[in-house]
Design an enzyme around this catalytic site. Structure first.
Site, PDB file in Angstrom:
ATOM      1  N   ASP A  10      12.851  -8.061   3.308  1.00 41.57           N
ATOM      2  CA  ASP A  10      12.706  -8.802   4.571  1.00 41.57           C
ATOM      3  C   ASP A  10      14.086  -9.134   5.142  1.00 41.57           C
ATOM      4  O   ASP A  10      14.316  -9.052   6.341  1.00 41.57           O
ATOM      5  CB  ASP A  10      11.906 -10.081   4.319  1.00 41.57           C
ATOM      6  CG  ASP A  10      10.601  -9.775   3.607  1.00 41.57           C
ATOM      7  OD1 ASP A  10       9.732  -9.167   4.232  1.00 41.57           O
ATOM      8  OD2 ASP A  10      10.484 -10.094   2.408  1.00 41.57           O
ATOM      9  N   HIS A  53       7.202 -13.647   0.310  1.00 39.92           N
ATOM     10  CA  HIS A  53       7.176 -12.306   0.889  1.00 39.92           C
ATOM     11  C   HIS A  53       5.761 -12.073   1.448  1.00 39.92           C
ATOM     12  O   HIS A  53       4.898 -11.504   0.797  1.00 39.92           O
ATOM     13  CB  HIS A  53       7.526 -11.282  -0.187  1.00 39.92           C
ATOM     14  CG  HIS A  53       7.303  -9.877   0.282  1.00 39.92           C
ATOM     15  ND1 HIS A  53       8.068  -9.293   1.264  1.00 39.92           N
ATOM     16  CD2 HIS A  53       6.395  -8.942  -0.082  1.00 39.92           C
ATOM     17  CE1 HIS A  53       7.639  -8.070   1.474  1.00 39.92           C
ATOM     18  NE2 HIS A  53       6.625  -7.834   0.672  1.00 39.92           N
TER      19      HIS A  53
HETATM   20  N1  LIG Z   1       8.324  -7.462  -2.473  1.00 41.87           N
HETATM   21  C1  LIG Z   1       8.414  -6.491  -1.568  1.00 41.87           C
HETATM   22  O1  LIG Z   1       9.198  -6.558  -0.620  1.00 41.87           O
HETATM   23  C2  LIG Z   1       7.529  -5.263  -1.667  1.00 41.87           C
HETATM   24  C3  LIG Z   1       7.699  -4.219  -0.765  1.00 41.87           C
HETATM   25  C4  LIG Z   1       6.901  -3.078  -0.868  1.00 41.87           C
HETATM   26  C5  LIG Z   1       5.925  -3.023  -1.857  1.00 41.87           C
HETATM   27  N2  LIG Z   1       5.763  -4.068  -2.715  1.00 41.87           N
HETATM   28  C6  LIG Z   1       4.763  -4.043  -3.796  1.00 41.87           C
HETATM   29  O2  LIG Z   1       5.267  -3.242  -4.866  1.00 41.87           O
HETATM   30  C7  LIG Z   1       4.174  -2.787  -5.656  1.00 41.87           C
HETATM   31  C8  LIG Z   1       4.341  -1.311  -5.973  1.00 41.87           C
HETATM   32  O3  LIG Z   1       4.287  -0.544  -4.783  1.00 41.87           O
HETATM   33  P1  LIG Z   1       4.201   1.067  -4.840  1.00 41.87           P
HETATM   34  O4  LIG Z   1       4.166   1.509  -3.423  1.00 41.87           O
HETATM   35  O5  LIG Z   1       5.199   1.620  -5.764  1.00 41.87           O
HETATM   36  O6  LIG Z   1       2.738   1.228  -5.455  1.00 41.87           O
HETATM   37  P2  LIG Z   1       2.125   2.485  -6.216  1.00 41.87           P
HETATM   38  O7  LIG Z   1       0.653   2.251  -6.211  1.00 41.87           O
HETATM   39  O8  LIG Z   1       2.667   3.768  -5.685  1.00 41.87           O
HETATM   40  O9  LIG Z   1       2.675   2.313  -7.701  1.00 41.87           O
HETATM   41  C9  LIG Z   1       2.324   1.234  -8.509  1.00 41.87           C
HETATM   42  C10 LIG Z   1       2.385   1.718  -9.936  1.00 41.87           C
HETATM   43  O10 LIG Z   1       2.159   0.584 -10.773  1.00 41.87           O
HETATM   44  C11 LIG Z   1       1.390   1.010 -11.854  1.00 41.87           C
HETATM   45  N3  LIG Z   1       0.759  -0.118 -12.535  1.00 41.87           N
HETATM   46  C12 LIG Z   1      -0.379  -0.778 -12.227  1.00 41.87           C
HETATM   47  N4  LIG Z   1      -0.644  -1.704 -13.162  1.00 41.87           N
HETATM   48  C13 LIG Z   1       0.358  -1.645 -14.062  1.00 41.87           C
HETATM   49  C14 LIG Z   1       0.637  -2.348 -15.257  1.00 41.87           C
HETATM   50  N5  LIG Z   1      -0.186  -3.289 -15.714  1.00 41.87           N
HETATM   51  N6  LIG Z   1       1.736  -2.027 -15.949  1.00 41.87           N
HETATM   52  C15 LIG Z   1       2.570  -1.055 -15.520  1.00 41.87           C
HETATM   53  N7  LIG Z   1       2.352  -0.332 -14.398  1.00 41.87           N
HETATM   54  C16 LIG Z   1       1.258  -0.638 -13.684  1.00 41.87           C
HETATM   55  C17 LIG Z   1       0.383   1.988 -11.230  1.00 41.87           C
HETATM   56  O11 LIG Z   1      -0.222   2.822 -12.189  1.00 41.87           O
HETATM   57  C18 LIG Z   1       1.313   2.755 -10.268  1.00 41.87           C
HETATM   58  O12 LIG Z   1       1.894   3.873 -10.895  1.00 41.87           O
HETATM   59  C19 LIG Z   1       2.926  -3.126  -4.860  1.00 41.87           C
HETATM   60  O13 LIG Z   1       2.363  -4.311  -5.396  1.00 41.87           O
HETATM   61  C20 LIG Z   1       3.451  -3.373  -3.456  1.00 41.87           C
HETATM   62  O14 LIG Z   1       2.602  -4.232  -2.713  1.00 41.87           O
HETATM   63  C21 LIG Z   1       6.556  -5.185  -2.641  1.00 41.87           C
END
Ligand SMILES: NC(=O)c1ccc[n+]([C@@H]2O[C@H](COP(=O)([O-])OP(=O)(O)OC[C@H]3O[C@@H](n4cnc5c(N)ncnc54)[C@H](O)[C@@H]3O)[C@@H](O)[C@H]2O)c1
Length: 281
Positions: free
Chosen positions: A159, A187
């Site tokens: 952000d 966030h």
């Molecule tokens: N804070 C921020 O600014 C911000 C920005 C963008 C995305 N995000 C968040 O980041 C996260 C990941 O996003 P992404 O696009 O890479 O998602 P994605 O779905 O492509 O990847 C997530 C991965 O996490 C794995 N996973 C699920 N449960 C798990 C566990 N218990 N242990 C280990 N791995 C596990 C899944 O199998 C998957 O491979 C999401 O929650 C998204 O909302 C946060």
């Protein structure tokens, strides 16, 4: 050369990790003199995909990467780690209530907090990226009582980067010439991007953002809502959530936390936001 740092990335088979692992592996975070061992954690059904990620990391032939551990086992993943990028989380699926999402993530971050407590180094630095990031960070810290609370933070750096770049683009200056932008709150779309203390280097002078932009209405309205809604705008356009920019922000966050911030670009709010949670609790 220094001893390798053990760096854990959870959700390692996902889209953020795909960019993140490459950046960490090529030295963007810990520097060009710091070797690392990458630890990749994901859930059992993703082990096949993770094998492909490991093949690609090997094919990148990164000199700083001294080893890659690929696992779904918490003890193997968390043992002796110096830094944790906690990216993996349960995504919100269609029809899912917020309370169901929270319940699923409490389970994940409780287990991972306990694993940090038992197996990680006591000075491990933890960045929670997986949403709801602030809540997940709070849970993680709660279940790792032997690790100082200040070693946990939730990512709002994306952000901050968005806000910084909007002001820079508006003024036609480099992003690095805008600093001291603050993100208040979680966030989420309720966050408040604040440029009250922001500075801009423009025309050879350091000016306050309001003085530089000369459009208070834009800074108080459109700018704020654009930052707040940026995540949704990216999903609408890409049909996927921000990944490249989220990975870059995670790298910026840990790099500044690990090495300290540069003289220009005083970026403290990502860490500050999680501290607010602890004050409330
Ligand atoms: N804070 C921020 O600014 C911000 C920005 C963008 C995305 N995000 C968040 O980041 C996260 C990941 O996003 P992404 O696009 O890479 O998602 P994605 O779905 O492509 O990847 C997530 C991965 O996490 C794995 N996973 C699920 N449960 C798990 C566990 N218990 N242990 C280990 N791995 C596990 C899944 O199998 C998957 O491979 C999401 O929650 C998204 O909302 C946060």
């Amino acid at each position: 050369m220094a001893e390798p740092l053990k760096v854990l990335v959870t959700g390692a088979a996902g889209q953020i990790a795909y960019s993140l692992l490459f950046s960490v592996g090529k030295g963007d975070v810990f520097g060009q003199d710091q070797p690392i061992i990458l630890v990749l954690l994901d859930i059992p059904p993703m082990m096949g995909v993770l094998e492909g990620v490991v093949m690609e990391l090997n094919d990148c032939s990164l000199p700083l990467v001294k080893g890659i551990i690929c696992t779904h086992d918490l003890e193997e993943a968390f043992t002796g780690i110096d830094v944790a990028f906690m990216v993996g989380a349960m995504p919100r699926r269609e029809g899912m209530e917020r309370k169901d999402l929270l319940k699923a993530n409490v389970k994940i971050f409780k287990q991972q907090g306990e694993a940090l407590d038992k197996f990680a180094k006591k000075d491990v630095k933890v960045l929670v990226v997986g949403n709801p990031a602030n809540t997940n960070a709070c849970i993680c810290a709660k279940y790792a009582p032997s690790i100082p609370k200040e070693n946990f933070s939730a990512m709002t750096r994306l952000d901050q980067n968005r806000a910084q770049s909007l002001v820079a683009n508006r003024l036609g200056v480099p992003n690095s010439d805008v600093w001291n932008v603050i993100i208040w709150g979680n966030h989420s779309s309720t966050q408040f991007p604040d440029v009250q203390h922001a500075k801009v280097k423009i025309g050879g002078e350091d000016k306050n953002a309001f003085e530089a932009v000369k459009d208070d209405s834009w800074l108080k309205n459109e700018f704020v809502s654009t930052v707040q809604k940026r995540g949704a705008a990216i999903i609408a356009a890409r049909k996927l959530s921000s990944a490249m920019s989220a990975a870059k922000a995670a790298c910026d966050h840990i790099r500044d936390w690990w090495n300290g911030t540069q003289e220009v670009g005083f970026n403290f709010q990502s860490i500050f936001s999680i501290n607010l949670i602890f004050l409330k609790n």
